[in-house]
Enzyme design. Sequence first.
Site, PDB file in Angstrom:
ATOM      1  N   TRP A 102       0.825  -1.216   0.000  1.00  0.00           N
ATOM      2  CA  TRP A 102       0.000   0.000   0.000  1.00  0.00           C
ATOM      3  C   TRP A 102       0.852   1.255   0.000  1.00  0.00           C
ATOM      4  O   TRP A 102       0.512   2.240  -0.644  1.00  0.00           O
ATOM      5  CB  TRP A 102      -0.989  -0.019   1.171  1.00  0.00           C
ATOM      6  CG  TRP A 102      -1.981  -1.133   1.067  1.00  0.00           C
ATOM      7  CD1 TRP A 102      -2.129  -2.186   1.933  1.00  0.00           C
ATOM      8  CD2 TRP A 102      -2.944  -1.348   0.018  1.00  0.00           C
ATOM      9  NE1 TRP A 102      -3.124  -3.018   1.489  1.00  0.00           N
ATOM     10  CE2 TRP A 102      -3.633  -2.544   0.322  1.00  0.00           C
ATOM     11  CE3 TRP A 102      -3.281  -0.660  -1.150  1.00  0.00           C
ATOM     12  CZ2 TRP A 102      -4.654  -3.056  -0.486  1.00  0.00           C
ATOM     13  CZ3 TRP A 102      -4.293  -1.171  -1.965  1.00  0.00           C
ATOM     14  CH2 TRP A 102      -4.970  -2.344  -1.625  1.00  0.00           C
ATOM     15  N   ASP A 172      -1.792   6.483   6.337  1.00  0.00           N
ATOM     16  CA  ASP A 172      -2.850   5.610   5.843  1.00  0.00           C
ATOM     17  C   ASP A 172      -3.152   4.625   6.969  1.00  0.00           C
ATOM     18  O   ASP A 172      -2.365   3.724   7.248  1.00  0.00           O
ATOM     19  CB  ASP A 172      -2.354   4.875   4.582  1.00  0.00           C
ATOM     20  CG  ASP A 172      -3.349   3.829   4.080  1.00  0.00           C
ATOM     21  OD1 ASP A 172      -4.423   3.672   4.699  1.00  0.00           O
ATOM     22  OD2 ASP A 172      -3.049   3.181   3.058  1.00  0.00           O
ATOM     23  N   LYS A 196     -12.333  -2.067   6.743  1.00  0.00           N
ATOM     24  CA  LYS A 196     -11.623  -2.973   7.647  1.00  0.00           C
ATOM     25  C   LYS A 196     -12.098  -2.790   9.088  1.00  0.00           C
ATOM     26  O   LYS A 196     -12.547  -3.733   9.693  1.00  0.00           O
ATOM     27  CB  LYS A 196     -10.118  -2.761   7.541  1.00  0.00           C
ATOM     28  CG  LYS A 196      -9.528  -3.485   6.330  1.00  0.00           C
ATOM     29  CD  LYS A 196      -8.950  -2.580   5.306  1.00  0.00           C
ATOM     30  CE  LYS A 196      -8.508  -3.339   4.057  1.00  0.00           C
ATOM     31  NZ  LYS A 196      -7.860  -2.450   3.113  1.00  0.00           N
TER      32      LYS A 196
HETATM   33  C1  PLP Z   1      -7.247  -1.977   2.003  1.00  0.00           C
HETATM   34  C2  PLP Z   1      -6.215  -0.940   2.072  1.00  0.00           C
HETATM   35  C3  PLP Z   1      -6.104   0.066   1.096  1.00  0.00           C
HETATM   36  C4  PLP Z   1      -7.003   0.128  -0.107  1.00  0.00           C
HETATM   37  O1  PLP Z   1      -8.239   0.581   0.246  1.00  0.00           O
HETATM   38  P1  PLP Z   1      -9.375   0.873  -0.846  1.00  0.00           P
HETATM   39  O2  PLP Z   1     -10.446   1.464   0.008  1.00  0.00           O
HETATM   40  O3  PLP Z   1      -9.729  -0.437  -1.465  1.00  0.00           O
HETATM   41  O4  PLP Z   1      -8.841   1.826  -1.834  1.00  0.00           O
HETATM   42  C5  PLP Z   1      -5.141   1.027   1.265  1.00  0.00           C
HETATM   43  N1  PLP Z   1      -4.302   1.013   2.316  1.00  0.00           N
HETATM   44  C6  PLP Z   1      -4.366   0.049   3.270  1.00  0.00           C
HETATM   45  C7  PLP Z   1      -3.407   0.073   4.415  1.00  0.00           C
HETATM   46  C8  PLP Z   1      -5.314  -0.957   3.167  1.00  0.00           C
HETATM   47  O5  PLP Z   1      -5.383  -1.908   4.109  1.00  0.00           O
END
Ligand code: PLP
Length: 359
Positions: A102, A172, A196
Amino acid sequence: MKRALNFNAGPAALPEPVLRKAQEDWLNISNTGMSVMELSHRSKPYEEIHNGAISLLKQLLNVSDDYEVLFLQGGASLQFSMVPMNLLTTGKRGYYALTGTWSEKALKEAEKIGDSGIAASSRESNYSFIPSVEDITYENDAAYVHLTSNNTIYGTQWSDFPKLKDVPVIADMSSDILSKEINVNDFGLIYAGAQKNLGPSGVTVVIIRKDLIQENKQLPTMLSYYTHAKNNSLYNTPPTLAIYLLSLVLEWAKDQGGIKSIEETNFNKAKLIYDAIDMSNGFYKGHALKESRSKMNVTFTLPDEQATQAFLKRAKEEGFVGLAGHRSVGGCRASIYNAVPLSHCEQLASFMKDFLASY
Ligand SMILES: *Cc1c(COP(=O)(O)O)cnc(C)c1O
Protein backbone atom coordinates in the site's frame (compact mmCIF):
# COMPACT_ATOMS: atom_id res chain seq x y z
CA MET A 1 -28.33 -19.50 11.02
CA LYS A 2 -24.62 -19.90 11.69
CA ARG A 3 -22.37 -16.86 11.33
CA ALA A 4 -18.99 -17.55 9.73
CA LEU A 5 -15.71 -17.44 11.61
CA ASN A 6 -14.73 -14.51 9.46
CA PHE A 7 -11.03 -13.62 9.15
CA ASN A 8 -11.36 -11.73 5.87
CA ALA A 9 -8.82 -8.98 5.17
CA GLY A 10 -11.35 -6.50 3.79
CA PRO A 11 -14.23 -6.07 3.40
CA ALA A 12 -14.22 -7.78 6.74
CA ALA A 13 -16.34 -8.81 9.70
CA LEU A 14 -18.80 -6.29 11.08
CA PRO A 15 -20.05 -6.39 14.67
CA GLU A 16 -23.18 -8.52 14.83
CA PRO A 17 -25.10 -5.94 16.93
CA VAL A 18 -24.47 -3.41 14.13
CA LEU A 19 -26.00 -5.72 11.54
CA ARG A 20 -28.98 -6.40 13.79
CA LYS A 21 -29.58 -2.72 14.40
CA ALA A 22 -29.38 -2.05 10.65
CA GLN A 23 -31.89 -4.82 10.07
CA GLU A 24 -34.22 -3.32 12.64
CA ASP A 25 -33.97 0.12 10.97
CA TRP A 26 -34.08 -1.23 7.42
CA LEU A 27 -37.63 -0.32 6.41
CA ASN A 28 -38.22 2.57 8.72
CA ILE A 29 -35.38 4.65 10.06
CA SER A 30 -36.04 7.29 12.75
CA ASN A 31 -39.78 6.87 12.14
CA THR A 32 -39.58 8.32 8.65
CA GLY A 33 -41.33 5.42 6.94
CA MET A 34 -38.24 5.14 4.74
CA SER A 35 -34.95 3.31 4.72
CA VAL A 36 -31.79 5.37 5.20
CA MET A 37 -31.05 4.95 1.48
CA GLU A 38 -34.29 6.67 0.57
CA LEU A 39 -33.71 9.80 2.65
CA SER A 40 -32.59 13.04 1.10
CA HIS A 41 -29.03 13.79 2.10
CA ARG A 42 -30.28 17.31 2.87
CA SER A 43 -32.98 16.07 5.26
CA LYS A 44 -32.86 16.46 9.02
CA PRO A 45 -32.91 12.73 9.84
CA TYR A 46 -29.95 12.14 7.52
CA GLU A 47 -28.08 15.17 8.82
CA GLU A 48 -28.40 13.82 12.33
CA ILE A 49 -26.79 10.56 11.28
CA HIS A 50 -24.05 12.35 9.36
CA ASN A 51 -23.17 14.87 12.05
CA GLY A 52 -23.57 12.26 14.76
CA ALA A 53 -20.97 10.07 13.05
CA ILE A 54 -18.54 12.98 12.75
CA SER A 55 -18.86 13.98 16.39
CA LEU A 56 -18.69 10.40 17.67
CA LEU A 57 -15.54 9.73 15.66
CA LYS A 58 -14.01 12.90 17.08
CA GLN A 59 -14.97 11.83 20.56
CA LEU A 60 -13.62 8.28 20.25
CA LEU A 61 -10.29 9.36 18.76
CA ASN A 62 -10.05 12.52 20.84
CA VAL A 63 -9.85 14.75 17.77
CA SER A 64 -9.44 18.43 18.62
CA ASP A 65 -11.16 21.32 16.86
CA ASP A 66 -7.94 21.94 14.95
CA TYR A 67 -9.03 19.09 12.70
CA GLU A 68 -11.81 18.49 10.21
CA VAL A 69 -13.38 15.04 9.73
CA LEU A 70 -14.38 14.30 6.13
CA PHE A 71 -16.38 11.45 4.61
CA LEU A 72 -15.18 10.88 1.05
CA GLN A 73 -15.48 8.25 -1.66
CA GLY A 74 -12.94 6.50 -3.86
CA GLY A 75 -11.43 4.41 -1.08
CA ALA A 76 -8.01 4.81 0.49
CA SER A 77 -6.69 4.42 -3.05
CA LEU A 78 -8.06 7.82 -4.08
CA GLN A 79 -6.30 9.33 -1.08
CA PHE A 80 -3.02 8.12 -2.59
CA SER A 81 -3.73 10.76 -5.26
CA MET A 82 -5.59 13.39 -3.26
CA VAL A 83 -2.83 13.73 -0.67
CA PRO A 84 -0.18 14.83 -3.21
CA MET A 85 -2.70 16.78 -5.30
CA ASN A 86 -3.59 18.89 -2.31
CA LEU A 87 -0.39 18.96 -0.29
CA LEU A 88 2.51 18.51 -2.65
CA THR A 89 3.23 22.03 -3.82
CA THR A 90 5.82 22.94 -6.44
CA GLY A 91 9.39 22.82 -5.21
CA LYS A 92 8.42 20.46 -2.42
CA ARG A 93 8.80 16.73 -2.06
CA GLY A 94 6.55 14.07 -0.55
CA TYR A 95 8.59 11.57 1.48
CA TYR A 96 7.29 8.02 1.78
CA ALA A 97 8.14 5.32 4.29
CA LEU A 98 7.90 2.11 2.28
CA THR A 99 6.61 -0.75 4.39
CA GLY A 100 4.48 -2.70 1.96
CA THR A 101 2.29 -2.82 -1.10
CA TRP A 102 0.00 0.00 0.00
CA SER A 103 2.83 2.43 0.66
CA GLU A 104 4.33 1.54 -2.71
CA LYS A 105 1.03 2.33 -4.34
CA ALA A 106 0.77 5.62 -2.47
CA LEU A 107 4.28 6.58 -3.63
CA LYS A 108 3.46 5.65 -7.22
CA GLU A 109 0.56 8.11 -7.27
CA ALA A 110 2.67 10.87 -5.71
CA GLU A 111 5.27 10.40 -8.46
CA LYS A 112 2.59 11.24 -11.01
CA ILE A 113 1.79 14.48 -9.26
CA GLY A 114 5.15 15.85 -8.16
CA ASP A 115 8.51 15.09 -6.60
CA SER A 116 8.99 12.41 -4.03
CA GLY A 117 11.58 10.73 -1.88
CA ILE A 118 11.96 7.65 0.29
CA ALA A 119 11.80 8.34 4.03
CA ALA A 120 12.57 4.73 5.05
CA SER A 121 12.12 1.28 3.58
CA SER A 122 11.99 -2.39 4.53
CA ARG A 123 11.54 -3.55 0.96
CA GLU A 124 14.84 -5.49 0.92
CA SER A 125 13.53 -7.87 3.54
CA ASN A 126 10.18 -8.50 1.85
CA TYR A 127 8.63 -5.97 4.21
CA SER A 128 9.05 -8.14 7.28
CA PHE A 129 9.68 -5.24 9.64
CA ILE A 130 8.88 -1.61 10.42
CA PRO A 131 11.82 0.80 10.28
CA SER A 132 12.50 2.59 13.53
CA VAL A 133 11.14 6.08 13.90
CA GLU A 134 14.70 7.42 14.28
CA ASP A 135 15.60 6.06 10.85
CA ILE A 136 13.09 8.22 9.02
CA THR A 137 14.94 10.69 6.82
CA TYR A 138 13.81 13.64 4.76
CA GLU A 139 15.24 16.92 3.53
CA ASN A 140 14.02 20.42 4.22
CA ASP A 141 12.06 20.39 0.97
CA ALA A 142 9.58 17.99 2.58
CA ALA A 143 5.90 18.77 2.04
CA TYR A 144 5.03 15.80 4.25
CA VAL A 145 6.15 12.38 5.40
CA HIS A 146 3.74 9.57 4.55
CA LEU A 147 3.49 6.21 6.28
CA THR A 148 1.16 3.21 6.36
CA SER A 149 0.38 2.56 10.02
CA ASN A 150 -0.58 -1.08 9.51
CA ASN A 151 0.52 -3.19 6.57
CA THR A 152 -2.49 -5.30 5.85
CA ILE A 153 -0.71 -7.64 3.45
CA TYR A 154 2.59 -8.22 5.26
CA GLY A 155 1.18 -8.12 8.78
CA THR A 156 3.41 -5.43 10.25
CA GLN A 157 2.38 -2.37 12.24
CA TRP A 158 4.04 0.80 13.50
CA SER A 159 4.02 0.78 17.28
CA ASP A 160 5.07 4.40 17.61
CA PHE A 161 4.96 7.33 15.24
CA PRO A 162 7.40 10.06 14.30
CA LYS A 163 6.72 13.35 16.04
CA LEU A 164 7.87 15.87 13.50
CA LYS A 165 7.68 19.55 14.28
CA ASP A 166 7.73 21.26 10.91
CA VAL A 167 6.57 18.55 8.55
CA PRO A 168 3.09 17.06 8.64
CA VAL A 169 2.96 13.29 9.04
CA ILE A 170 0.34 11.67 6.82
CA ALA A 171 -0.87 8.20 7.73
CA ASP A 172 -2.85 5.61 5.84
CA MET A 173 -4.64 3.97 8.78
CA SER A 174 -7.07 1.93 6.69
CA SER A 175 -6.44 -1.29 8.55
CA ASP A 176 -5.89 -0.14 12.12
CA ILE A 177 -7.85 3.04 12.72
CA LEU A 178 -9.91 2.78 15.92
CA SER A 179 -8.01 -0.36 16.98
CA LYS A 180 -5.77 1.41 19.50
CA GLU A 181 -5.26 4.79 21.07
CA ILE A 182 -3.36 7.28 18.95
CA ASN A 183 -2.49 10.92 19.38
CA VAL A 184 -4.15 12.60 16.41
CA ASN A 185 -2.06 15.71 17.09
CA ASP A 186 1.01 13.82 15.83
CA PHE A 187 -0.50 13.85 12.34
CA GLY A 188 -1.33 16.37 9.69
CA LEU A 189 -3.71 14.01 7.97
CA ILE A 190 -5.06 10.52 8.62
CA TYR A 191 -7.09 8.58 6.09
CA ALA A 192 -8.81 5.21 6.13
CA GLY A 193 -11.08 3.25 3.84
CA ALA A 194 -13.89 2.06 6.10
CA GLN A 195 -14.11 -1.58 5.12
CA LYS A 196 -11.62 -2.97 7.65
CA ASN A 197 -12.30 -1.37 11.01
CA LEU A 198 -15.00 1.23 10.46
CA GLY A 199 -17.86 -0.21 8.47
CA PRO A 200 -18.63 -1.20 4.91
CA SER A 201 -16.73 -0.17 1.80
CA GLY A 202 -17.90 3.00 0.10
CA VAL A 203 -16.84 5.64 2.59
CA THR A 204 -13.34 6.86 3.35
CA VAL A 205 -12.62 8.82 6.50
CA VAL A 206 -10.14 11.70 6.33
CA ILE A 207 -9.02 13.58 9.43
CA ILE A 208 -7.15 16.68 8.33
CA ARG A 209 -5.55 19.52 10.27
CA LYS A 210 -7.36 22.69 9.30
CA ASP A 211 -4.24 24.64 8.29
CA LEU A 212 -3.59 22.04 5.58
CA ILE A 213 -6.91 22.74 3.91
CA GLN A 214 -6.10 25.26 1.20
CA GLU A 215 -8.17 26.41 -1.72
CA ASN A 216 -6.52 25.52 -5.02
CA LYS A 217 -8.52 26.63 -8.05
CA GLN A 218 -6.51 24.38 -10.39
CA LEU A 219 -7.74 21.24 -8.70
CA PRO A 220 -10.88 19.44 -9.86
CA THR A 221 -13.56 20.43 -7.38
CA MET A 222 -14.24 16.91 -6.14
CA LEU A 223 -10.54 16.22 -5.53
CA SER A 224 -10.01 19.17 -3.26
CA TYR A 225 -10.16 18.80 0.52
CA TYR A 226 -11.26 22.43 0.57
CA THR A 227 -14.52 21.58 -1.21
CA HIS A 228 -15.44 18.81 1.17
CA ALA A 229 -14.36 20.66 4.31
CA LYS A 230 -16.31 23.76 3.31
CA ASN A 231 -19.45 21.70 2.71
CA ASN A 232 -19.28 19.34 5.69
CA SER A 233 -18.78 16.43 3.24
CA LEU A 234 -22.14 17.27 1.64
CA TYR A 235 -20.94 19.01 -1.52
CA ASN A 236 -22.47 16.20 -3.52
CA THR A 237 -24.44 13.13 -2.48
CA PRO A 238 -22.38 11.27 0.09
CA PRO A 239 -22.55 7.46 0.48
CA THR A 240 -25.42 7.72 2.94
CA LEU A 241 -25.87 4.02 3.62
CA ALA A 242 -22.16 3.52 4.30
CA ILE A 243 -22.04 6.56 6.59
CA TYR A 244 -25.08 5.31 8.49
CA LEU A 245 -23.40 1.92 8.99
CA LEU A 246 -20.21 3.70 10.04
CA SER A 247 -22.25 5.59 12.64
CA LEU A 248 -23.53 2.27 14.01
CA VAL A 249 -19.99 0.86 14.19
CA LEU A 250 -18.91 3.95 16.12
CA GLU A 251 -21.83 3.51 18.54
CA TRP A 252 -20.76 -0.08 18.98
CA ALA A 253 -17.16 0.97 19.65
CA LYS A 254 -18.41 3.35 22.32
CA ASP A 255 -20.50 0.56 23.87
CA GLN A 256 -17.36 -1.59 24.05
CA GLY A 257 -15.94 0.99 26.44
CA GLY A 258 -14.16 3.07 23.79
CA ILE A 259 -10.80 2.65 22.13
CA LYS A 260 -8.84 1.82 25.26
CA SER A 261 -10.88 -1.25 25.99
CA ILE A 262 -10.98 -2.26 22.30
CA GLU A 263 -7.19 -2.00 22.31
CA GLU A 264 -6.94 -4.38 25.26
CA THR A 265 -9.17 -6.91 23.59
CA ASN A 266 -7.18 -6.62 20.38
CA PHE A 267 -3.98 -7.27 22.31
CA ASN A 268 -5.44 -10.45 23.79
CA LYS A 269 -6.84 -11.60 20.44
CA ALA A 270 -3.49 -11.20 18.70
CA LYS A 271 -1.62 -12.86 21.56
CA LEU A 272 -3.72 -16.02 21.24
CA ILE A 273 -2.71 -16.50 17.62
CA TYR A 274 0.92 -15.40 17.95
CA ASP A 275 1.28 -17.79 20.90
CA ALA A 276 -0.04 -20.60 18.72
CA ILE A 277 2.66 -19.68 16.19
CA ASP A 278 5.46 -19.30 18.75
CA MET A 279 4.67 -22.53 20.54
CA SER A 280 4.58 -24.63 17.39
CA ASN A 281 8.33 -25.40 17.31
CA GLY A 282 8.70 -23.68 13.98
CA PHE A 283 5.78 -25.43 12.25
CA TYR A 284 4.04 -22.09 11.92
CA LYS A 285 6.40 -19.21 11.09
CA GLY A 286 5.40 -15.59 11.45
CA HIS A 287 6.29 -13.42 8.45
CA ALA A 288 6.79 -10.27 10.53
CA LEU A 289 9.70 -9.83 12.94
CA LYS A 290 8.36 -9.96 16.49
CA GLU A 291 8.79 -6.26 17.28
CA SER A 292 6.88 -5.33 14.13
CA ARG A 293 3.97 -7.73 14.45
CA SER A 294 0.55 -6.41 13.56
CA LYS A 295 -2.34 -6.83 15.96
CA MET A 296 -4.73 -6.64 13.03
CA ASN A 297 -3.30 -9.01 10.41
CA VAL A 298 -1.40 -12.09 11.56
CA THR A 299 0.65 -13.52 8.69
CA PHE A 300 2.29 -16.94 8.91
CA THR A 301 3.57 -19.74 6.75
CA LEU A 302 3.60 -23.52 7.15
CA PRO A 303 6.51 -25.84 6.25
CA ASP A 304 5.43 -26.32 2.63
CA GLU A 305 2.65 -25.80 0.14
CA GLN A 306 1.11 -29.18 0.89
CA ALA A 307 0.76 -28.37 4.57
CA THR A 308 -0.66 -24.94 3.73
CA GLN A 309 -3.28 -26.42 1.44
CA ALA A 310 -4.22 -29.09 3.98
CA PHE A 311 -4.51 -26.41 6.67
CA LEU A 312 -6.74 -24.21 4.55
CA LYS A 313 -8.92 -27.13 3.49
CA ARG A 314 -9.46 -28.32 7.06
CA ALA A 315 -10.01 -24.74 8.25
CA LYS A 316 -12.73 -24.28 5.65
CA GLU A 317 -14.46 -27.46 6.78
CA GLU A 318 -14.47 -26.10 10.33
CA GLY A 319 -16.17 -22.87 9.25
CA PHE A 320 -13.16 -20.53 9.09
CA VAL A 321 -13.24 -17.99 6.28
CA GLY A 322 -10.54 -15.76 4.77
CA LEU A 323 -7.37 -17.45 6.04
CA ALA A 324 -5.47 -17.77 2.75
CA GLY A 325 -2.47 -15.45 2.68
CA HIS A 326 -1.88 -12.76 0.09
CA ARG A 327 0.20 -13.96 -2.86
CA SER A 328 3.11 -11.65 -2.01
CA VAL A 329 3.64 -13.36 1.34
CA GLY A 330 2.11 -16.80 0.78
CA GLY A 331 0.91 -19.03 3.60
CA CYS A 332 -1.91 -17.78 5.75
CA ARG A 333 -3.26 -14.55 7.13
CA ALA A 334 -5.78 -14.07 9.90
CA SER A 335 -7.26 -10.59 9.89
CA ILE A 336 -8.56 -9.85 13.36
CA TYR A 337 -10.04 -6.38 13.15
CA ASN A 338 -12.11 -4.85 15.96
CA ALA A 339 -15.28 -6.72 15.01
CA VAL A 340 -13.69 -10.19 15.16
CA PRO A 341 -14.65 -11.54 18.58
CA LEU A 342 -12.08 -12.92 21.01
CA SER A 343 -13.92 -16.26 20.93
CA HIS A 344 -13.19 -16.60 17.19
CA CYS A 345 -9.50 -16.06 17.88
CA GLU A 346 -9.63 -18.69 20.62
CA GLN A 347 -11.20 -21.10 18.17
CA LEU A 348 -8.55 -20.34 15.56
CA ALA A 349 -5.68 -20.77 18.04
CA SER A 350 -7.05 -24.09 19.18
CA PHE A 351 -7.62 -25.19 15.59
CA MET A 352 -3.97 -24.35 14.83
CA LYS A 353 -2.81 -26.49 17.74
CA ASP A 354 -5.07 -29.40 16.76
CA PHE A 355 -3.95 -29.23 13.15
CA LEU A 356 -0.29 -29.28 14.15
CA ALA A 357 -0.87 -32.25 16.44
CA SER A 358 -2.65 -34.24 13.76
CA TYR A 359 -0.58 -33.31 10.69
C1 PLP B 1 -7.25 -1.98 2.00
C2 PLP B 1 -6.22 -0.94 2.07
C3 PLP B 1 -6.10 0.07 1.10
C4 PLP B 1 -7.00 0.13 -0.11
O1 PLP B 1 -8.24 0.58 0.25
P1 PLP B 1 -9.37 0.87 -0.85
O2 PLP B 1 -10.45 1.46 0.01
O3 PLP B 1 -9.73 -0.44 -1.47
O4 PLP B 1 -8.84 1.83 -1.83
C5 PLP B 1 -5.14 1.03 1.26
N1 PLP B 1 -4.30 1.01 2.32
C6 PLP B 1 -4.37 0.05 3.27
C7 PLP B 1 -3.41 0.07 4.41
C8 PLP B 1 -5.31 -0.96 3.17
O5 PLP B 1 -5.38 -1.91 4.11
